[in-house]
Design a protein around this motif. Structure first.
Motif, PDB file in Angstrom:
ATOM      1  N   GLU A  55      15.933   1.619  15.431  1.00 43.49           N
ATOM      2  CA  GLU A  55      15.299   1.252  16.902  1.00 43.49           C
ATOM      3  C   GLU A  55      13.843   1.527  16.656  1.00 43.49           C
ATOM      4  OE1 GLU A  55      17.128   0.440  19.369  1.00 43.49           O
ATOM      5  OE2 GLU A  55      18.791   0.390  18.298  1.00 43.49           O
ATOM      6  N   MET A  56      13.278   2.499  15.986  1.00 46.13           N
ATOM      7  CA  MET A  56      11.680   2.601  15.752  1.00 46.13           C
ATOM      8  C   MET A  56      11.152   1.206  15.143  1.00 46.13           C
ATOM      9  SD  MET A  56      11.189   6.447  14.520  1.00 46.13           S
ATOM     10  CE  MET A  56       9.847   5.923  14.233  1.00 46.13           C
ATOM     11  N   VAL A  57      12.094   0.764  14.279  1.00 46.32           N
ATOM     12  CA  VAL A  57      11.548  -0.577  13.822  1.00 46.32           C
ATOM     13  C   VAL A  57      11.590  -1.634  14.789  1.00 46.32           C
ATOM     14  CG1 VAL A  57      12.213  -2.257  11.665  1.00 46.32           C
ATOM     15  CG2 VAL A  57      12.428  -0.133  11.372  1.00 46.32           C
ATOM     16  N   ASN A  58      12.697  -1.730  15.455  1.00 50.94           N
ATOM     17  CA  ASN A  58      12.817  -2.943  16.420  1.00 50.94           C
ATOM     18  C   ASN A  58      11.615  -2.768  17.642  1.00 50.94           C
ATOM     19  OD1 ASN A  58      14.983  -3.839  15.492  1.00 50.94           O
ATOM     20  ND2 ASN A  58      16.221  -2.755  16.820  1.00 50.94           N
ATOM     21  N   VAL A  59      11.159  -1.404  18.030  1.00 54.53           N
ATOM     22  CA  VAL A  59      10.038  -1.008  18.869  1.00 54.53           C
ATOM     23  C   VAL A  59       8.650  -1.628  18.155  1.00 54.53           C
ATOM     24  CG1 VAL A  59       8.899   0.492  20.155  1.00 54.53           C
ATOM     25  CG2 VAL A  59      11.348   0.597  19.982  1.00 54.53           C
ATOM     26  N   ILE A  60       8.352  -0.998  16.854  1.00 56.17           N
ATOM     27  CA  ILE A  60       7.379  -1.594  16.226  1.00 56.17           C
ATOM     28  C   ILE A  60       7.335  -3.154  16.040  1.00 56.17           C
ATOM     29  CG2 ILE A  60       6.081  -1.421  13.990  1.00 56.17           C
ATOM     30  CD1 ILE A  60       7.473   1.366  13.677  1.00 56.17           C
ATOM     31  N   ALA A  61       8.290  -3.689  15.844  1.00 53.47           N
ATOM     32  CA  ALA A  61       8.427  -5.216  15.826  1.00 53.47           C
ATOM     33  C   ALA A  61       7.998  -5.984  16.978  1.00 53.47           C
ATOM     34  CB  ALA A  61       9.620  -5.518  15.016  1.00 53.47           C
ATOM     35  N   LYS A  64       4.246  -5.466  17.824  1.00 50.13           N
ATOM     36  CA  LYS A  64       3.553  -6.256  16.979  1.00 50.13           C
ATOM     37  C   LYS A  64       3.375  -7.598  17.606  1.00 50.13           C
ATOM     38  CE  LYS A  64       0.951  -6.602  13.326  1.00 50.13           C
ATOM     39  NZ  LYS A  64      -0.436  -5.804  13.396  1.00 50.13           N
ATOM     40  N   ALA A  65       4.898  -8.347  17.755  1.00 46.70           N
ATOM     41  CA  ALA A  65       4.685  -9.300  18.480  1.00 46.70           C
ATOM     42  C   ALA A  65       4.012  -9.612  19.764  1.00 46.70           C
ATOM     43  CB  ALA A  65       6.394  -9.955  18.560  1.00 46.70           C
ATOM     44  N   THR A  66       4.271  -8.587  20.414  1.00 51.10           N
ATOM     45  CA  THR A  66       3.348  -8.631  21.715  1.00 51.10           C
ATOM     46  C   THR A  66       1.799  -8.986  21.421  1.00 51.10           C
ATOM     47  OG1 THR A  66       5.027  -7.547  22.843  1.00 51.10           O
ATOM     48  CG2 THR A  66       2.971  -7.602  24.043  1.00 51.10           C
ATOM     49  N   GLU A  67       1.325  -7.959  20.547  1.00 46.78           N
ATOM     50  CA  GLU A  67      -0.040  -7.822  20.294  1.00 46.78           C
ATOM     51  C   GLU A  67      -0.356  -9.310  19.808  1.00 46.78           C
ATOM     52  OE1 GLU A  67      -0.751  -4.893  17.433  1.00 46.78           O
ATOM     53  OE2 GLU A  67      -0.338  -3.112  18.867  1.00 46.78           O
ATOM     54  N   LEU A  68       0.380  -9.843  18.961  1.00 48.57           N
ATOM     55  CA  LEU A  68      -0.166 -11.195  18.494  1.00 48.57           C
ATOM     56  C   LEU A  68       0.017 -12.305  19.437  1.00 48.57           C
ATOM     57  CD1 LEU A  68       2.008 -11.154  15.122  1.00 48.57           C
ATOM     58  CD2 LEU A  68      -0.427 -10.839  15.186  1.00 48.57           C
ATOM     59  N   GLN A  69       0.931 -12.102  20.434  1.00 42.56           N
ATOM     60  CA  GLN A  69       0.963 -13.131  21.467  1.00 42.56           C
ATOM     61  C   GLN A  69      -0.448 -12.895  22.394  1.00 42.56           C
ATOM     62  OE1 GLN A  69       3.294 -15.469  21.707  1.00 42.56           O
ATOM     63  NE2 GLN A  69       2.218 -16.113  23.575  1.00 42.56           N
ATOM     64  N   ASN A  70      -0.712 -11.706  22.648  1.00 38.47           N
ATOM     65  CA  ASN A  70      -1.753 -11.225  23.467  1.00 38.47           C
ATOM     66  C   ASN A  70      -2.746 -11.917  23.049  1.00 38.47           C
ATOM     67  OD1 ASN A  70      -0.285 -10.023  25.369  1.00 38.47           O
ATOM     68  ND2 ASN A  70      -0.684  -8.304  24.817  1.00 38.47           N
ATOM     69  N   GLU A  71      -3.125 -11.720  21.509  1.00 36.55           N
ATOM     70  CA  GLU A  71      -4.256 -11.968  20.937  1.00 36.55           C
ATOM     71  C   GLU A  71      -4.523 -13.702  20.790  1.00 36.55           C
ATOM     72  OE1 GLU A  71      -6.124 -11.793  16.282  1.00 36.55           O
ATOM     73  OE2 GLU A  71      -4.467 -10.559  16.889  1.00 36.55           O
ATOM     74  N   LYS A  72      -3.189 -14.249  20.753  1.00 39.97           N
ATOM     75  CA  LYS A  72      -3.439 -15.766  20.777  1.00 39.97           C
ATOM     76  C   LYS A  72      -3.716 -16.288  22.134  1.00 39.97           C
ATOM     77  CE  LYS A  72       0.203 -17.870  18.848  1.00 39.97           C
ATOM     78  NZ  LYS A  72       1.465 -18.406  18.539  1.00 39.97           N
ATOM     79  N   LEU A  73      -3.431 -15.403  23.204  1.00 38.71           N
ATOM     80  CA  LEU A  73      -3.880 -16.045  24.555  1.00 38.71           C
ATOM     81  C   LEU A  73      -4.835 -15.456  24.904  1.00 38.71           C
ATOM     82  CD1 LEU A  73      -0.089 -15.359  26.378  1.00 38.71           C
ATOM     83  CD2 LEU A  73      -1.133 -17.515  25.357  1.00 38.71           C
ATOM     84  N   GLY A  74      -5.508 -14.582  24.418  1.00 42.34           N
ATOM     85  CA  GLY A  74      -6.946 -13.956  24.636  1.00 42.34           C
ATOM     86  C   GLY A  74      -6.665 -12.808  25.547  1.00 42.34           C
ATOM     87  N   ILE A  75      -5.693 -12.234  25.717  1.00 41.08           N
ATOM     88  CA  ILE A  75      -5.617 -11.084  26.549  1.00 41.08           C
ATOM     89  C   ILE A  75      -5.885  -9.723  25.926  1.00 41.08           C
ATOM     90  CG2 ILE A  75      -3.580  -9.877  28.126  1.00 41.08           C
ATOM     91  CD1 ILE A  75      -2.180 -12.417  28.295  1.00 41.08           C
ATOM     92  N   VAL A  76      -6.711  -9.130  26.565  1.00 40.70           N
ATOM     93  CA  VAL A  76      -7.215  -7.761  25.828  1.00 40.70           C
ATOM     94  C   VAL A  76      -6.429  -6.621  26.760  1.00 40.70           C
ATOM     95  CG1 VAL A  76      -9.075  -6.021  25.422  1.00 40.70           C
ATOM     96  CG2 VAL A  76      -9.404  -8.549  25.347  1.00 40.70           C
TER      97      VAL A  76
END
Length: 285
Positions: A55-61, A64-76
């Motif tokens: 479950e920890m690996v799932n949460v981290i993944a 991380k996916a959310t961070e990459l998506q926010n970075e792509k959309l320019g959301i801080v």
């Protein structure tokens, strides 16, 4: 492909471990007893760790996916640990690097400058607490003559001995050399025979005729016959340096009673190759 393989292994592990634990809970009388069933605890701990880590690996993944998506959309995103930084700052009173010029002392050693930082509040509080503790300790043990560690230990040991004596006098299922009785039930003797063949036959031979150990079928005993003496001998071991080992760390008292009763039942039997008598002839009082 690797992801599917890992998921398959995880699912198989969870199912197999769960079924094994469920089976142990149904079969074992005391499945959570660490001394009787340590493998149950190991399986349970492994099961919980694997599930939690997965479950920890799932949460981290996901994070991380959310961070990459926010970075792509320019959301801080807002800092989630800002309150932690505030708490640390209040408990250390540390100055930011940009504000260190305000606390630089006029001490310069080969270019190394000294900062006039204030003591962290947590350190100051602990220092004051140690002073209060020292005062209380001095009054308690040196002025009022309170019990020191040795006296407290002796009192605790005396209380433990009294409690143990009381428990032994009232416990109905506690088997000792004083309370042990001879068992004659076929089920108990069968259990004693199984224990004897597993642990004792290598020295006494399966029929009790004796080899390294003495003959158990005659009337002669080195450390006394009768169930009480036999129980004590099995539990505490034989003669120092040349007798058998003590079995009280390996066998339960109930099993020692059963194997002792089985040994007594061998009296008068005819082994194939009996060893010469050892010890003195035992006559029950």
């Amino acid at each position: 492909m690797k992801k599917y393989f890992q998921s398959t292994v995880y699912i198989i592990f969870v199912i197999v471990t769960f079924l094994a634990l469920a089976k142990s809970f149904m079969v074992y009388e005391n499945p959570f007893n660490v001394y009787e069933n340590p493998l149950v605890w190991l399986a349970l701990i492994a099961f919980v760790l694997v599930v939690v880590l997965k479950e920890m690996v799932n949460v981290i993944a996901i994070n991380k996916a959310t961070e990459l998506q926010n970075e792509k959309l320019g959301i801080v995103p807002e800092e989630s640990n800002a309150w932690i930084k505030k708490v640390l700052k209040s408990w250390t009173r540390s100055k930011d690097i940009d504000s260190e010029e305000e606390i630089i002392l006029d001490h310069n050693y080969d270019g190394i400058q000294e900062l006039d930082n204030t003591l962290p509040p947590w350190w100051v509080y602990l220092f004051y607490a140690s002073i209060v503790f020292a005062v209380v300790y001095m009054v308690r043990f040196h002025v009022l003559d309170g019990d020191d560690q040795i006296v407290e230990y002796e009192k605790a040991v005396a209380e433990a001995k009294a409690s143990l004596k009381k428990y032994k006098s009232t416990a109905t299922d506690l088997i000792t050399a004083e309370s042990v009785t001879l068992l004659t039930d076929d089920k108990d003797l069968a259990r004693g025979k199984a224990i004897f063949k597993l642990n004792c036959a290598s020295c006494h031979i399966a029929d009790g005729g004796g080899s390294i150990g003495p003959n158990l079928t005659d009337e002669f005993w080195i450390l006394g016959g009768g169930i009480k003496n036999v129980f004590t001998t099995i539990s505490n071991g034989g003669r120092d340096g040349k007798g058998m080992i003590a079995w009280n760390k390996t066998l339960k008292a109930a099993d020692i009673q059963k194997v002792g009763s089985y040994v007594i039942s061998l009296q008068g039997t005819t082994p194939a190759n009996p060893k010469a008598p050892q010890g003195e002839k035992w006559v029950a009082e």
